[in-house]
Design a protein around this motif. Sequence first.
Motif, PDB file in Angstrom:
ATOM      1  N   LYS A 123       0.872  -1.169   0.000  1.00  0.00           N
ATOM      2  CA  LYS A 123       0.000   0.000   0.000  1.00  0.00           C
ATOM      3  C   LYS A 123       0.909   1.220   0.000  1.00  0.00           C
ATOM      4  O   LYS A 123       1.459   1.612   1.033  1.00  0.00           O
ATOM      5  CB  LYS A 123      -0.899  -0.015   1.234  1.00  0.00           C
ATOM      6  N   GLY A 124       1.079   1.788  -1.193  1.00  0.00           N
ATOM      7  CA  GLY A 124       2.069   2.851  -1.334  1.00  0.00           C
ATOM      8  C   GLY A 124       3.456   2.272  -1.186  1.00  0.00           C
ATOM      9  O   GLY A 124       3.838   1.329  -1.866  1.00  0.00           O
ATOM     10  N   LYS A 125       4.209   2.814  -0.242  1.00  0.00           N
ATOM     11  CA  LYS A 125       5.541   2.287   0.034  1.00  0.00           C
ATOM     12  C   LYS A 125       5.553   1.320   1.207  1.00  0.00           C
ATOM     13  O   LYS A 125       6.615   0.799   1.574  1.00  0.00           O
ATOM     14  CB  LYS A 125       6.501   3.440   0.324  1.00  0.00           C
ATOM     15  N   ASP A 126       4.396   1.096   1.784  1.00  0.00           N
ATOM     16  CA  ASP A 126       4.310   0.226   2.956  1.00  0.00           C
ATOM     17  C   ASP A 126       3.878  -1.178   2.557  1.00  0.00           C
ATOM     18  O   ASP A 126       3.085  -1.376   1.627  1.00  0.00           O
ATOM     19  CB  ASP A 126       3.313   0.793   3.965  1.00  0.00           C
ATOM     20  N   LEU A 127       4.396  -2.151   3.315  1.00  0.00           N
ATOM     21  CA  LEU A 127       3.993  -3.540   3.135  1.00  0.00           C
ATOM     22  C   LEU A 127       2.962  -3.881   4.205  1.00  0.00           C
ATOM     23  O   LEU A 127       3.216  -3.728   5.394  1.00  0.00           O
ATOM     24  CB  LEU A 127       5.211  -4.477   3.258  1.00  0.00           C
ATOM     25  N   VAL A 128       1.804  -4.331   3.780  1.00  0.00           N
ATOM     26  CA  VAL A 128       0.711  -4.636   4.698  1.00  0.00           C
ATOM     27  C   VAL A 128       0.571  -6.150   4.824  1.00  0.00           C
ATOM     28  O   VAL A 128       0.516  -6.872   3.818  1.00  0.00           O
ATOM     29  CB  VAL A 128      -0.614  -4.028   4.205  1.00  0.00           C
ATOM     30  N   VAL A 129       0.520  -6.635   6.064  1.00  0.00           N
ATOM     31  CA  VAL A 129       0.268  -8.053   6.351  1.00  0.00           C
ATOM     32  C   VAL A 129      -1.043  -8.113   7.119  1.00  0.00           C
ATOM     33  O   VAL A 129      -1.106  -7.751   8.298  1.00  0.00           O
ATOM     34  CB  VAL A 129       1.416  -8.680   7.166  1.00  0.00           C
ATOM     35  N   LEU A 130      -2.100  -8.580   6.462  1.00  0.00           N
ATOM     36  CA  LEU A 130      -3.445  -8.566   7.025  1.00  0.00           C
ATOM     37  C   LEU A 130      -3.904  -9.989   7.316  1.00  0.00           C
ATOM     38  O   LEU A 130      -3.915 -10.845   6.420  1.00  0.00           O
ATOM     39  CB  LEU A 130      -4.419  -7.906   6.038  1.00  0.00           C
ATOM     40  N   GLU A 131      -4.260 -10.253   8.597  1.00  0.00           N
ATOM     41  CA  GLU A 131      -4.781 -11.581   8.926  1.00  0.00           C
ATOM     42  C   GLU A 131      -6.108 -11.780   8.212  1.00  0.00           C
ATOM     43  O   GLU A 131      -7.044 -10.992   8.352  1.00  0.00           O
ATOM     44  CB  GLU A 131      -4.961 -11.742  10.433  1.00  0.00           C
ATOM     45  N   LEU A 132      -6.190 -12.865   7.442  1.00  0.00           N
ATOM     46  CA  LEU A 132      -7.343 -13.095   6.578  1.00  0.00           C
ATOM     47  C   LEU A 132      -8.297 -14.148   7.133  1.00  0.00           C
ATOM     48  O   LEU A 132      -9.518 -13.985   7.072  1.00  0.00           O
ATOM     49  CB  LEU A 132      -6.852 -13.523   5.187  1.00  0.00           C
ATOM     50  N   ALA A 133      -7.770 -15.248   7.678  1.00  0.00           N
ATOM     51  CA  ALA A 133      -8.661 -16.327   8.118  1.00  0.00           C
ATOM     52  C   ALA A 133      -7.945 -17.254   9.073  1.00  0.00           C
ATOM     53  O   ALA A 133      -6.706 -17.344   9.103  1.00  0.00           O
ATOM     54  CB  ALA A 133      -9.169 -17.118   6.911  1.00  0.00           C
ATOM     55  N   THR A 134      -8.752 -17.956   9.870  1.00  0.00           N
ATOM     56  CA  THR A 134      -8.298 -19.045  10.740  1.00  0.00           C
ATOM     57  C   THR A 134      -9.056 -20.304  10.335  1.00  0.00           C
ATOM     58  O   THR A 134     -10.022 -20.230   9.575  1.00  0.00           O
ATOM     59  CB  THR A 134      -8.559 -18.712  12.218  1.00  0.00           C
ATOM     60  N   PRO A 135      -8.651 -21.471  10.814  1.00  0.00           N
ATOM     61  CA  PRO A 135      -9.312 -22.711  10.388  1.00  0.00           C
ATOM     62  C   PRO A 135     -10.799 -22.713  10.723  1.00  0.00           C
ATOM     63  O   PRO A 135     -11.207 -22.091  11.704  1.00  0.00           O
ATOM     64  CB  PRO A 135      -8.569 -23.790  11.185  1.00  0.00           C
ATOM     65  N   PRO A 136     -11.590 -23.413   9.904  1.00  0.00           N
ATOM     66  CA  PRO A 136     -11.161 -24.162   8.718  1.00  0.00           C
ATOM     67  C   PRO A 136     -10.947 -23.254   7.518  1.00  0.00           C
ATOM     68  O   PRO A 136     -11.770 -22.391   7.235  1.00  0.00           O
ATOM     69  CB  PRO A 136     -12.325 -25.131   8.484  1.00  0.00           C
ATOM     70  N   LEU A 137      -9.832 -23.470   6.821  1.00  0.00           N
ATOM     71  CA  LEU A 137      -9.513 -22.670   5.651  1.00  0.00           C
ATOM     72  C   LEU A 137     -10.158 -23.278   4.403  1.00  0.00           C
ATOM     73  O   LEU A 137     -10.283 -24.496   4.295  1.00  0.00           O
ATOM     74  CB  LEU A 137      -8.000 -22.600   5.455  1.00  0.00           C
ATOM     75  N   THR A 138     -10.536 -22.412   3.477  1.00  0.00           N
ATOM     76  CA  THR A 138     -11.088 -22.872   2.207  1.00  0.00           C
ATOM     77  C   THR A 138     -10.197 -22.402   1.074  1.00  0.00           C
ATOM     78  O   THR A 138      -9.562 -21.348   1.149  1.00  0.00           O
ATOM     79  CB  THR A 138     -12.517 -22.335   1.997  1.00  0.00           C
ATOM     80  N   GLN A 139     -10.170 -23.191   0.032  1.00  0.00           N
ATOM     81  CA  GLN A 139      -9.248 -22.930  -1.069  1.00  0.00           C
ATOM     82  C   GLN A 139      -9.550 -21.627  -1.787  1.00  0.00           C
ATOM     83  O   GLN A 139      -8.641 -20.981  -2.321  1.00  0.00           O
ATOM     84  CB  GLN A 139      -9.303 -24.105  -2.051  1.00  0.00           C
ATOM     85  N   ASP A 140     -10.832 -21.217  -1.808  1.00  0.00           N
ATOM     86  CA  ASP A 140     -11.178 -20.003  -2.546  1.00  0.00           C
ATOM     87  C   ASP A 140     -10.669 -18.723  -1.892  1.00  0.00           C
ATOM     88  O   ASP A 140     -10.812 -17.634  -2.451  1.00  0.00           O
ATOM     89  CB  ASP A 140     -12.694 -19.918  -2.743  1.00  0.00           C
ATOM     90  N   LEU A 141     -10.047 -18.837  -0.700  1.00  0.00           N
ATOM     91  CA  LEU A 141      -9.422 -17.666  -0.080  1.00  0.00           C
ATOM     92  C   LEU A 141      -8.179 -17.216  -0.852  1.00  0.00           C
ATOM     93  O   LEU A 141      -7.769 -16.058  -0.764  1.00  0.00           O
ATOM     94  CB  LEU A 141      -9.037 -17.976   1.372  1.00  0.00           C
ATOM     95  N   LEU A 142      -7.584 -18.153  -1.595  1.00  0.00           N
ATOM     96  CA  LEU A 142      -6.356 -17.861  -2.326  1.00  0.00           C
ATOM     97  C   LEU A 142      -6.702 -17.361  -3.721  1.00  0.00           C
ATOM     98  O   LEU A 142      -7.280 -18.095  -4.527  1.00  0.00           O
ATOM     99  CB  LEU A 142      -5.479 -19.122  -2.420  1.00  0.00           C
ATOM    100  N   GLN A 143      -6.359 -16.099  -4.007  1.00  0.00           N
ATOM    101  CA  GLN A 143      -6.615 -15.496  -5.309  1.00  0.00           C
ATOM    102  C   GLN A 143      -5.333 -15.490  -6.134  1.00  0.00           C
ATOM    103  O   GLN A 143      -4.258 -15.165  -5.627  1.00  0.00           O
ATOM    104  CB  GLN A 143      -7.154 -14.073  -5.144  1.00  0.00           C
ATOM    105  N   GLU A 144      -5.458 -15.842  -7.403  1.00  0.00           N
ATOM    106  CA  GLU A 144      -4.271 -16.074  -8.223  1.00  0.00           C
ATOM    107  C   GLU A 144      -3.431 -14.825  -8.462  1.00  0.00           C
ATOM    108  O   GLU A 144      -2.265 -14.930  -8.829  1.00  0.00           O
ATOM    109  CB  GLU A 144      -4.673 -16.693  -9.554  1.00  0.00           C
ATOM    110  N   GLU A 145      -3.986 -13.643  -8.230  1.00  0.00           N
ATOM    111  CA  GLU A 145      -3.197 -12.421  -8.451  1.00  0.00           C
ATOM    112  C   GLU A 145      -2.532 -11.918  -7.176  1.00  0.00           C
ATOM    113  O   GLU A 145      -1.846 -10.894  -7.199  1.00  0.00           O
ATOM    114  CB  GLU A 145      -4.084 -11.310  -9.037  1.00  0.00           C
TER     115      GLU A 145
END
Length: 722
Positions: A123-145
């Motif tokens: 985001k701009g010059k900053d690197l953002v690490v955002l917690e997205l999910a905890t178990p159970p994980l689903t495959q559709d959380l992973l976006q190819e881009e």
Amino acid sequence: MNIQLYVYSVMGMLEVELSWNSFNKGDIFLLDLGKMMIQWNGPKTSISEKARGLALTYSLRDRERGGRAQIGVVDDEVKAPDLMQIMESVLGRRVGSLRAAMPNKDINQLQKANIRLYHVYEKGKDLVVLELATPPLTQDLLQEEDFYILDQGGFKIYVWQGRMSSLQERKAAFSRAAGFIQAKGYPTYTNVEVVNDGAESAAFKQLFRIWSEKRSRNRSRNRQLGRIDKLTHVKLDVGKLHSQPELAAQLRMVDDGSGKVEVWCMQDLRRQPVDPKHHGQLCAGNCYLVLYTYQRLGRVQYILYLWQGHQATADEIEALNSNAEELDAMYRGALVQEHVTMGSEPPHFLAIFQGQLVVFQETAGHHGRGQSAPTTRLFHVQGADSYSTRTVEVPARAASLNSNDVFLLVIAGVCYLWFGKGCNGDQREMARVAVTVISKKNEETVLEGQEPPHFWEALGGRAPYPSNKRLPEEVPSIQPRLFECSSQMGCLVLAEVVFFSQEDLGQYDVMLLDTWQEIFLWLGGAAGAWKEAVAWGQEYLKAHPAGRSLATPIVLVKQGHEPPTFTGWFFTWDPYKWTPDPSHKEVLEGSPGTASPISEITAEVNSFRLSRWPGDGRAGAMALQALKGSQDSSRNELMRGPKLGGVSTSVSSTRASINGALPREQLMHQAAEDLPEGVDPARREFYLSDSDFQDIFGKSKEEFYSMATWRQRQEKKQLGFF
């Protein structure tokens, strides 16, 4: 070749410095002297660790010494003074006490299950690490881009790169992982694995509830569908299951279910036999034992299913397990035990009953408990063939219906066969099979949308129910994984075996094979923790980060009784592998066989005056050179015959002990008690004449005895001399 000192570890054998300083209380060490190999067991090592070490020692002896080196085991230094004398002659006298064992680096299962998925982006010059999910994980959380970090409780860090992610992001994968590790306060040596979209490892895939190759790699969609269609068609040819264990494993079918069946019901905490007329009629409030007997490749094999109803009490479940133990003892440990939960029956269990498995909610009927059945009963029929069909009683109300299936409504005087709009002809045929078990009343077919008023009155009136078309069930694309099980301070510890094979299974081991649809617990013949194995399987499922179903079947398999549904997951499988090598206990009791090798080596040691070396725990250069001769001389023994009473004996001396050769008919394919008097069953081939030996084995006796011991055993089995 120099004298070598090895330490046994999870990774195999590692050569270490030839010094007492290398030793500790928690590891196994091997001092290789050529003519003799001494295994030293640390006082804190377990019996399974000692056994695995001994297996490696035998393997090294057969591979490097042609099976001719003597093996000695030091399990207690006080009780092995002769062996300790040799070790001290080489290593010097030990000064001080042994150091403690190195801390175990394995991580508790629950810590591994504490996973989190993070989305990493700029985001701009900053690197953002955002917690997205905890178990159970689903495959559709992973976006190819995009770019993601999956944190497995600090045990391991996965960096997943979408195929459409930028080149700059891919180059920065490790640096971003290193920054994440530092921010989390994890050790700098934390394991990092970079995962590319479409090339995920089995360990990564199993962190998700379900993983579909079709979803992760759209371009392989047609190929994947073709694989599934091929598998479906091959199910019809169950005759291939006996000759193709890999097919049996994929389909979870040892045969077509046509073997012998015995059923017991748990009543008053004891097993009561069920009349064959009522086989397949189970009750949700009970537990059952189903013993299946079949033949495969001329050998009788058994599977004992432990079926547990949803309403069974804890006492009944305990009685189920204890009665299974009794049956297993009656069959001398030959039973493969499969724990099955109502609603999660494997295909072979369903095939046994040929579409007639019916689960009642009430205990009335063949169990004779005197409870009257309700006047209105509704049954849900699921499945389209004999190895996928089960019928379960459900609450008799309209909300229980489903447009994709068939239901049986039993009321006074009539049994309605209700066909949902989404069911097919195969489902209807299986429903007609099930109705013969449930009701003898007049049958009346009812199509969805054409129900008579009396039908809805029996269900308490109309109500909404699922009517959307059911999507085809996705076939999980998960590779099997093998783990070595152990317990430390009450916690299950698993060590994964990558690229596993049959060689990774040892007689003191408890191994867990996860095929996703089933959990196999393999028990070595001398494993001491077999009673805890099922509990370990349940703990594994509970702690699994993908949120696995606790109803997943758990299969208990004992060494030497492996079904094809287990062996088919291995690239190759030798059914004759489990032959009796000397056990750890036998080696201790007889180690190293006779006093002769010890006296010979001791004489060599004394002749070079090795009894007094500096007290720094190191052997001098002269000590190393002194025993080279004993190693080199072992090569000359490769042309000698096998050991008699623990001492290598030449072929000529063996031949001299035989009063003439015996006919091959008296030696081949004979039980031990049928052999001529004086013939050693373990060495029956010795008694052949030279010409017969050459004709049968295709080589001379000298050539045969120069081979490794395991290869000798293999040829003897194939030719009927074992």
